[in-house]
Every structure is written in C-alpha cells, then in structure tokens.
Design an enzyme around this catalytic site. Structure first.
Site, short mmCIF file in Angstrom:
data_model
loop_
_atom_site.label_atom_id
_atom_site.label_comp_id
_atom_site.label_asym_id
_atom_site.label_seq_id
_atom_site.Cartn_x
_atom_site.Cartn_y
_atom_site.Cartn_z
N HIS A 111 48.28 -19.24 -8.19
CA HIS A 111 49.98 -19.22 -8.20
C HIS A 111 50.41 -20.21 -7.44
O HIS A 111 49.90 -20.87 -6.57
CB HIS A 111 50.26 -17.66 -7.60
CG HIS A 111 50.18 -17.44 -6.28
ND1 HIS A 111 48.99 -17.37 -5.71
CD2 HIS A 111 51.19 -17.56 -5.25
CE1 HIS A 111 49.37 -17.16 -4.48
NE2 HIS A 111 50.37 -17.23 -3.96
N ASP A 113 54.01 -20.20 -5.53
CA ASP A 113 54.89 -19.08 -4.60
C ASP A 113 56.17 -19.02 -5.57
O ASP A 113 57.02 -19.97 -5.62
CB ASP A 113 55.01 -19.40 -3.33
CG ASP A 113 53.98 -19.14 -2.35
OD1 ASP A 113 53.10 -18.58 -2.34
OD2 ASP A 113 53.75 -19.76 -1.19
N HIS A 250 47.89 -22.45 -5.09
CA HIS A 250 46.93 -21.93 -4.30
C HIS A 250 46.63 -20.46 -4.42
O HIS A 250 47.10 -20.00 -5.29
CB HIS A 250 47.53 -22.02 -2.74
CG HIS A 250 48.56 -21.36 -2.48
ND1 HIS A 250 49.93 -21.70 -2.95
CD2 HIS A 250 48.95 -20.01 -1.75
CE1 HIS A 250 50.73 -20.39 -2.58
NE2 HIS A 250 50.32 -19.64 -1.91
N ARG A 265 53.95 -16.25 8.57
CA ARG A 265 54.14 -17.31 7.55
C ARG A 265 55.82 -17.57 7.58
O ARG A 265 56.29 -16.48 7.65
CB ARG A 265 53.99 -16.68 6.34
CG ARG A 265 54.25 -17.51 5.13
CD ARG A 265 53.18 -17.11 3.84
NE ARG A 265 54.32 -17.42 2.74
CZ ARG A 265 53.84 -17.33 1.42
NH1 ARG A 265 52.52 -17.42 1.08
NH2 ARG A 265 54.76 -17.39 0.48
C1 SIN Z 1 49.52 -16.80 -0.32
O1 SIN Z 1 49.00 -16.75 -1.33
O2 SIN Z 1 50.72 -17.25 -0.03
C2 SIN Z 1 48.60 -16.69 1.07
C3 SIN Z 1 47.41 -17.41 0.76
C4 SIN Z 1 46.50 -16.87 1.90
O3 SIN Z 1 46.62 -16.04 2.55
O4 SIN Z 1 45.31 -17.56 2.26
#
Ligand code: SIN
Length: 277
Positions: A111, A113, A250, A265
């Site tokens: 995806h 974000d 990602h 985050r």
């Molecule tokens: C995410 O998808 O925003 C998180 C990525 C992760 O936890 O590796």
C-alpha cells in the site's frame, strides 16, 4: 562544495544505497540533536534521490522523532479510526506494538499510506525499539518510479490521463475518506513520473469498464512490486525507516507473532494531492 547539488558527493552525512532502485542507509548522523543546515539539506537530497532512508542505532525521544518529521512538514494524523496503531500521551506520535495478543500485524498488504485521502501523507517515520529475537517483521518497499519506467511506452501512454478511485472503508471502517487520483502522477519535488495505484486502497479505474479496470489493476498491483523494484529492510533494535509516501509503496511482513515488535510512528501531513504527470 556543500554536498547538496544533485551530482556532488555528500559532505556531512554518509549515504549508502540499499538497492539499485530505492532505499539508502544514512550514517554519520545523530538524530537526538537538531540537524545542522548542511545535514538537513543532505538528508532532504537523499530522501529525494532514494525515496526511503534507513537509520541504525538511534535512541530517539518523541521530541527527536517529531523534530525529524517537522523538517519536512506539519505532523499529521491517521485518517482511520479502526487502525492497529495506538495513541500515546503525545498526539503527534502513535505506538506500533504487536505481540502474542495481536490477531495480526498492520500493513501486510502492499500500500501507499492512506491514498484514500484527498491529501495523502507526505511520508512516515517508523522507529522500532524492540525487534523479534530471530528476525522477522521486515518491511518491504517498492519504487513507483522504477515501476513506471519498467512499463512499455504503449502502456505508459495508455495509463496517462486515467484516474482511479481509492477507498479507505474496507481497511479502516465507516467514515474513512475516499478520493480520486491520477493513475500516473508527477512527484512534486523530483518531477519524475510514477505509478499511483496500490493494492490496499485502489478500487477502480474510472474511465474504463469494470472488467477492464479489474484486469489493469491486477496487472499494475503485480507489476509495481516486482522484485527488481523492491528492497526488503531488515530491522535491528533502534532502527528507523523514513519513507516518501509519494513515490514508494510498502508492506509489513506478518511472520513474527507471538514475538514482540514494538516502536513508534510519526506521520508527515500531505499538503497537496497527487498531481497528474
Ligand atoms: C505500515 O504499513 O505502515 C507499517 C509497516 C511496518 O510495520 O513494517
């Protein structure tokens, strides 16, 4: 020479590319203190050139985390309520914690974000303090520049001018926004073209029949994450991954439960939406 021109070498920081297409490890930098002008200019240059920056062994506080994000823009909030991340006592920082009580981990579908928002986030900075003891929980990244450049001229021409609908409700629940964005967009800083559809949120190409949309989206979802366009980041305790959400997709790897992976985050707000190439 100060290392900030596009052909110059870096003077203040060390930038080690992680793969031919995206990602670079940044060393010779301490994120627990404010950056000097030259460090910041070089970090911004590396972000534009490599799409995802990795830092190792950084023991940062919430203030340090937020300060790094604010060099790039205002700190934003998540569009959904049904997310796997939790608020902390600092509304700018979300906790990303998974353990034996977690039914799954978040983000394990490719995806961009919150591409369901009119102004999707510019980027995110994930700082993990605890990593599973035997590995696992890697994050995969894919360059949407490389994916665009890997298309035939005919397919590039076909996609240009099309738009797609992105919906957040299936992932984040009722009340989450949806938005239409161009399929091929131009990065606001690099000016490079890239593919802007992703498996997590993109539901429909608007200008073609539903059958054609389904076929093209399936092709693009698979094409965008071919191994040649990807890098798989292996975490260590106190590593940081900082991705440009405008040009990199990602996905998390769901392979470590019941072990613990835990961190924080910060999300940098997008102040403009994706613009057609
Ligand atoms: C995410 O998808 O925003 C998180 C990525 C992760 O936890 O590796």
């Amino acid at each position: 020479m100060d290392g900030t021109g596009s052909n110059s070498t870096y003077q203040a920081i060390t930038v080690t590319p992680a793969s031919p297409t995206l990602g670079a490890e940044i060393s010779n930098i301490d994120l627990t203190r404010p950056l000097s002008d030259i460090e910041l200019a070089e970090i911004k240059r590396a972000f534009t050139e490599h799409c995802v920056l990795f830092f190792r062994d950084q023991h940062i506080s919430f203030e340090d985390h937020v300060r790094l994000g604010e060099y790039f823009g205002p700190i934003g909030s998540h569009v959904g309520t049904n997310t796997n991340s939790k608020l902390t006592d600092d509304p700018r920082v979300r906790k990303f914690h998974f353990d034996e009580n977690s039914p799954t981990v978040s983000g394990h579908v490719w995806h961009t974000d919150q591409s369901c928002a009119e102004f999707p986030p510019l980027g995110s900075i994930l700082y993990n303090q605890i990593i599973p003891p035997n590995g696992g929980g890697d994050t995969m990244f894919a360059s949407m520049y490389a994916a665009y450049e890997g298309l035939s001229d005919r397919m590039q021409n076909y996609l240009e001018g099309l738009t797609a609908w992105h919906d957040g409700v299936p992932t984040f629940g009722p009340g989450t926004p949806n938005a239409t964005h161009p399929v091929i967009v131009k990065h606001p800083v690099s000016g490079r073209k890239l593919i802007y559809v992703n498996r997590g949120f993109t539901k429909r190409i608007n200008e073609v029949s539903s059958t054609e949309s389904e076929g093209i989206l399936r092709f693009l979802w698979d094409h965008c994450v071919l191994p040649e366009y990807c890098h798989r980041f292996r975490w260590e305790p106190h590593s940081i991954a900082f991705w440009d959400n405008r040009c990199a997709q990602h996905r998390a790897t769901n392979d470590y439960l019941p072990n613990v992976r835990s961190g924080y985050r910060v999300q940098i707000e997008g102040v403009v939406g994706p613009v057609a190439a």
